[in-house]
Design an enzyme around this catalytic site. Structure first.
Site, PDB file in Angstrom:
ATOM      1  N   GLY A  20      85.340   5.081 -23.856  1.00 15.24           N
ATOM      2  CA  GLY A  20      85.243   3.639 -23.681  1.00 15.24           C
ATOM      3  C   GLY A  20      85.309   2.924 -25.012  1.00 15.24           C
ATOM      4  O   GLY A  20      85.196   3.532 -26.070  1.00 15.24           O
ATOM      5  N   GLY A  57      83.743  -0.638 -26.736  1.00 15.48           N
ATOM      6  CA  GLY A  57      82.883  -1.799 -26.554  1.00 15.48           C
ATOM      7  C   GLY A  57      83.054  -2.766 -27.695  1.00 15.48           C
ATOM      8  O   GLY A  57      83.924  -2.577 -28.540  1.00 15.48           O
ATOM      9  N   GLY A  70      82.499  -0.833 -31.069  1.00 15.73           N
ATOM     10  CA  GLY A  70      83.265   0.315 -31.515  1.00 15.73           C
ATOM     11  C   GLY A  70      83.588   1.217 -30.344  1.00 15.73           C
ATOM     12  O   GLY A  70      83.394   0.849 -29.189  1.00 15.73           O
ATOM     13  N   VAL A  79      83.501   4.674 -27.972  1.00 14.66           N
ATOM     14  CA  VAL A  79      82.508   5.607 -27.453  1.00 14.66           C
ATOM     15  C   VAL A  79      83.191   6.927 -27.120  1.00 14.66           C
ATOM     16  O   VAL A  79      84.265   6.940 -26.509  1.00 14.66           O
ATOM     17  CB  VAL A  79      81.859   5.041 -26.175  1.00 14.66           C
ATOM     18  CG1 VAL A  79      80.715   5.936 -25.725  1.00 14.66           C
ATOM     19  CG2 VAL A  79      81.365   3.623 -26.404  1.00 14.66           C
ATOM     20  N   LYS A 138      78.373   6.624 -29.617  1.00 14.10           N
ATOM     21  CA  LYS A 138      78.967   5.319 -29.921  1.00 14.10           C
ATOM     22  C   LYS A 138      79.081   5.175 -31.423  1.00 14.10           C
ATOM     23  O   LYS A 138      78.084   5.231 -32.135  1.00 14.10           O
ATOM     24  CB  LYS A 138      78.057   4.240 -29.337  1.00 14.10           C
ATOM     25  CG  LYS A 138      78.571   2.858 -29.514  1.00 14.10           C
ATOM     26  CD  LYS A 138      77.854   1.894 -28.591  1.00 14.10           C
ATOM     27  CE  LYS A 138      78.174   2.203 -27.139  1.00 14.10           C
ATOM     28  NZ  LYS A 138      77.707   1.196 -26.204  1.00 14.10           N
ATOM     29  N   ASP A 156      75.391  -9.920 -24.034  1.00 15.20           N
ATOM     30  CA  ASP A 156      76.736  -9.544 -23.588  1.00 15.20           C
ATOM     31  C   ASP A 156      76.672  -8.810 -22.247  1.00 15.20           C
ATOM     32  O   ASP A 156      77.204  -7.710 -22.105  1.00 15.20           O
ATOM     33  CB  ASP A 156      77.425  -8.703 -24.664  1.00 15.20           C
ATOM     34  CG  ASP A 156      78.947  -8.680 -24.490  1.00 15.20           C
ATOM     35  OD1 ASP A 156      79.466  -9.488 -23.685  1.00 15.20           O
ATOM     36  OD2 ASP A 156      79.611  -7.845 -25.131  1.00 15.20           O
TER      37      ASP A 156
END
Ligand SMILES: *[C@@H]1O[C@H](CO)[C@@H](O)[C@H](O)[C@H]1NC(C)=O
Ligand SMILES: *[C@@H]1O[C@H](CO)[C@@H](O)[C@H](O)[C@H]1NC(C)=O
Ligand SMILES: *[C@@H]1O[C@H](CO)[C@@H](O)[C@H](O)[C@H]1NC(C)=O
Length: 799
Positions: free
Chosen positions: A516, A518, A521, A523, A539, A633
């Site tokens: 992923g 985000g 940065g 993951v 992460k 967020d």
């Protein structure tokens, strides 16, 4: 889309519903029954519709209760079965011989109004809020006014030996610790009690209406029609409880309630719903419950080992630093220390324990030694080396040693001395860290102690044990391999592991598998060999502000201290030169975005479960962890799903890292388009309400299973929040959900409830938005939901 039109609509709806409800005359005939169901269950109403009798939804169960039906709070004033809830399908019926009978869906009896002689011919529910079972000769066989719970209403009386019980918490109606009683001797008292045996402890309020002369004794508490509460003496004199107070009379509801926090409060409330004003308190006893209760037994105002604070109205309970709640859902349930002192230990106390000063705090009645005269350092030293001592109180030249459990804790201006609270360095909260580096090499065999833990709930506890042992194993293995573990300065001393960059390179196979991306940065998936092999998400934080090392530590500390089943748990971190990495448990079911925007839509039950999970996680972040964490967020990409499809909030606690020293220009806006609250664009303070806003958008997305912002082809429907409001206002809410979604159609009340909560959360004015806790209560059906106004009544447009 203005206030006035929505208001008119609301009034129309209200009028409509009243005409539908008000047809009865408050008479209920024998044989009538009500069933507890998720869908709008019917209730019995008093003739004016002011009061309703029926089942209320409380956390997926039902409470047979009486409440004010015309005000948004729908305040409950009476309930059966000592406040124990019953499952859906339960039924209450008015019978000839046993009055009201409550039974479960299989017909097993749960509760009945007491047996009485004579036969019931009907029940009468009149506008005083009294529900009476009437015999053939119109006598009252049984009524709710003679069987009060925690509330008295105008025209209600309480005789000698009458009692009210507080409920346990705001939303748990079972009997709590506090009691109001009119004693034989005519005294009205408030006291704590033993929950098992009902043994009353020393009273903390007395009306002083007992008297040697029986004719001067009080014998009845009366709440008269105009809203005055007083004690009637046998000689006809009255002792006023509502003193020197002008009570607004007609047009108001009145009640006197023994609140869950142990205070007798009289309130009034305007009968006509004005939208904002709720219950106003007229008087209360005691004024400051924290300083009034002085009783060794029964846990005091806030439970054992806790601290009570009062601003002269209601009270607030908190745990001392280095203590945590025994039951996370009960703030008055007492606290436990996060460590135990062992009198057999040979280690010197100075190495293991230290003090934190807790200003203005004292635990009365917990002292077991007093030393006088003595100096302050000597006072602390003597407590430190005494394995019974958990706190030292120093005032003047006197020193008191205090022992567990600490009782009658209070934080108050009147406390002039200093309290030093002992804590174990092994469980050091980072903000208390004295900055003494801990050298692993020197204290090799005490490594385990260093890995402290904050114990919260048993399953978390088990997990922690695993992680703690895991970390230990990890450290141990590396020790054996004699890989050099650096002396760790200011290590994050909670239950998280510290990794080196190389270890994480190895764990992720050279950052190979990306899972992923985000705002902070990328993951990566990885494997960590602890006591067992654990799949983790690593992460890599690449957008950290410069010189962010200190902040990184602070934030990691804050994250490491969070424990909640709806948060993704931090397992470890790496902070080495320019490398900043966070290691989280891996969530097998990916992000919520994939689930709700994917092809196969989740079921309504799943959507509800996820929405509630997110709300609970947010309540924890905003109100229940040590330092409030504003996420900034909240969006479906940041909600992950574990193997049971529980929602787990991720990326929390990182917002500050990116906000540092940035003014709130466009670049300073945290969050993601479509989810950010309007105040980011304004010169108003950023509070937890920004998360409430984002949560509102997210909630609507979950309900509708679509994105908050869609392409222009969607036309009027492109902006979800606007579209939802339009549909809601126009009564076209069915447009919001997939056609033929039977689950949702058959649970329509709840769908509506969720949509309304969503609309409340996206109010442009942050102060109109509910708190996360309020939003959760509304979702759960505990708090009722007023008709929401238009979310953006002013002319804010997103540019
Ligand atoms: C309610 O019932 C009681 C008892 O029968 C009666 O005295 C009282 O006047 C009634 N009150 C109202 C408002 O109807
Ligand atoms: C309320 O508290 C009681 C007593 O601790 C507990 O048994 C019960 O499960 C609680 N009810 C709810 C709905 O949480
Ligand atoms: C209620 O009590 C107050 C105070 O004692 C008194 O002034 C008032 O007249 C009473 N009202 C009625 C309706 O009895």
């Amino acid at each position: 889309m203005s206030y006035s039109s929505s208001y008119t609509l609301c009034i129309l709806i209200c009028l409509f519903s009243y005409s539908a409800l008000a047809q009865g005359d408050g008479t209920i005939s024998v044989g009538s029954s009500l069933t507890a169901a998720d869908k709008a269950a019917t209730s019995w109403y008093s003739p004016s519709g002011d009061f309703a009798f029926g089942f209320r939804n409380v956390e997926d169960q039902f409470l047979l209760a009486i409440w004010y039906d015309k005000i948004p709070d729908k305040t409950i004033v009476w309930y059966v079965n000592d406040g124990t809830t019953v499952p859906a399908g339960s039924k209450v019926q008015l019978t000839v011989d046993r009055g009201l009978v409550l039974s479960d869906s299989r017909g097993n009896g749960i509760w009945t109004s007491k047996s009485f002689s004579g036969t019931a011919s009907n029940a009468a529910f009149n506008d005083t809020g009294n529900f009476r079972i009437v015999g053939s000769d119109t006598t009252t066989l049984w009524d709710t006014f003679s069987n009060p719970t925690d509330t008295l209403l105008p025209t209600q009386t309480m005789d000698v030996n009458g009692e009210l019980y507080s409920r346990k918490t705001e939303t748990n109606f079972t009997r709590g610790r506090f009691q109001l009683r009119l004693l034989d001797n005519g005294n009205l008292v408030l006291n704590t009690r033993n929950i098992l045996t009902n043994f009353p402890y020393r009273s903390y309020y007395e009306s002083n209406t007992s008297d040697k002369n029986p004719s001067n004794q009080g014998y009845q508490v009366k709440f008269n029609e105009s809203g005055y509460l007083y004690i009637l003496r046998r000689n006809g004199d009255i002792f006023e409880l509502t003193t020197n107070k002008a009570i607004p009379s007609s047009g108001y509801y009145h009640r006197a309630t023994l609140t869950y926090d142990g205070i007798l409060v009289q309130y009034y409330h305007l009968k006509i719903f004005t939208g904002t004003t709720g219950w106003t308190s007229v008087w209360q006893e005691p004024v400051n419950i924290c300083t009034t209760i002085r009783e060794l037994r029964g846990g005091g105002a806030c439970g054992l080992n806790s601290i009570c604070k009062s601003d002269g109205s209601r009270k607030d309970c908190e745990c001392p630093e280095t203590y945590s709640l025994l039951d996370p859902n009960d703030k008055q349930g007492g606290c436990k220390p996060n460590f135990t002192q062992n009198c057999d230990r040979n280690d010197s106390s100075e190495d293991l324990y230290d003090f934190v000063e807790s200003p203005g705090t004292d635990w009365l009645l917990s002292a077991y030694e007093q030393m006088d005269p003595i100096s302050e350092p000597e006072c602390k030293r003597l407590c430190l080396i005494d394995c019974f001592c958990v706190a030292a109180y120093y005032k003047g030249n006197s020193c008191w040693k205090k022992k567990l459990p600490l009782v009658n804790g209070r934080k108050d201006n009147s406390v002039k001395g200093k309290t030093y609270l002992k804590f174990s360095k092994a469980n050091l909260p980072p903000e208390l860290h004295p900055g003494k580096p801990i050298d692993y090499k020197k204290k090799k065999n005490r490594t385990l102690i260093l890995v402290g833990s904050v114990l919260l709930g048993s399953s978390v506890f088990v997990n922690l044990i695993l992680i703690v042992f895991g970390c230990f194993g990890f450290l141990y293995i590396y020790h054996k391999k004699s890989i050099n573990i650096q002396p760790v300065n200011n290590i994050v001393e909670t239950n998280v592991c510290r990794f080196t960059n190389n270890e994480l390179v190895e764990a992720t196979n050279g950052f190979k598998e990306e899972v992923g991306r985000g705002s902070f940065g990328i993951v990566y998936k990885g494997l960590i060999h602890m006591s067992s092999t654990v799949i983790v998400a690593v992460k890599k934080i690449d957008r950290l502000v410069q010189d962010g090392a200190e902040e990184f530590k602070t934030e990691v500390n804050a994250i490491a201290q969070t424990h909640h089943k709806n948060l993704v748990r931090l397992i470890g971190f790496c902070e080495e030169e320019e490398h900043r990495l966070l290691v989280y448990e891996y969530m097998v079911n990916g992000t919520l975005a994939n689930l709700i925007f994917g092809c196969a839509k989740p079921s309504w039950a799943q959507r509800k479960h996820i929405a509630l999970g997110i709300a609970r996680g947010l309540v924890y972040l905003h109100e229940e962890c040590n330092t409030q964490i504003i996420h900034c967020d909240i969006k479906p990409q940041n909600i992950l799903l574990d193997e049971y499809y529980n929602a787990r909030i991720s990326d929390f606690g990182l917002a500050k890292l990116l906000m540092l020293n940035q003014s709130r220009t466009k670049t300073g806006i945290r969050g993601t388009k479509g989810y950010v609250a309007p105040e980011w664009f304004r010169n108003t303070p950023i509070t937890a309400k920004v998360d409430v806003y984002s949560f509102g958008v997210l909630l609507l997305e979950i309900i509708c299973c679509r994105r908050s912002v869609e392409n222009i082809e969607f036309g009027d429907e492109a902006i979800l929040t606007d579209w939802v409001w339009d549909c809601f206002q126009d009564g076209r809410m069915f447009d919001l959900i997939e056609k033929n979604n039977k689950d949702m159609l058959s649970d329509w009340d709840k769908v509506k409830r969720f949509v309304m909560v969503g609309i409340w959360c996206i109010q442009e004015d942050p102060s109109s938005r509910p708190t996360t806790r309020r939003a959760l209560l509304m979702l759960e059906g505990v708090a009722d939901i007023p008709y929401p106004p238009c979310p953006s009544p002013l002319s804010w447009t997103s540019t």
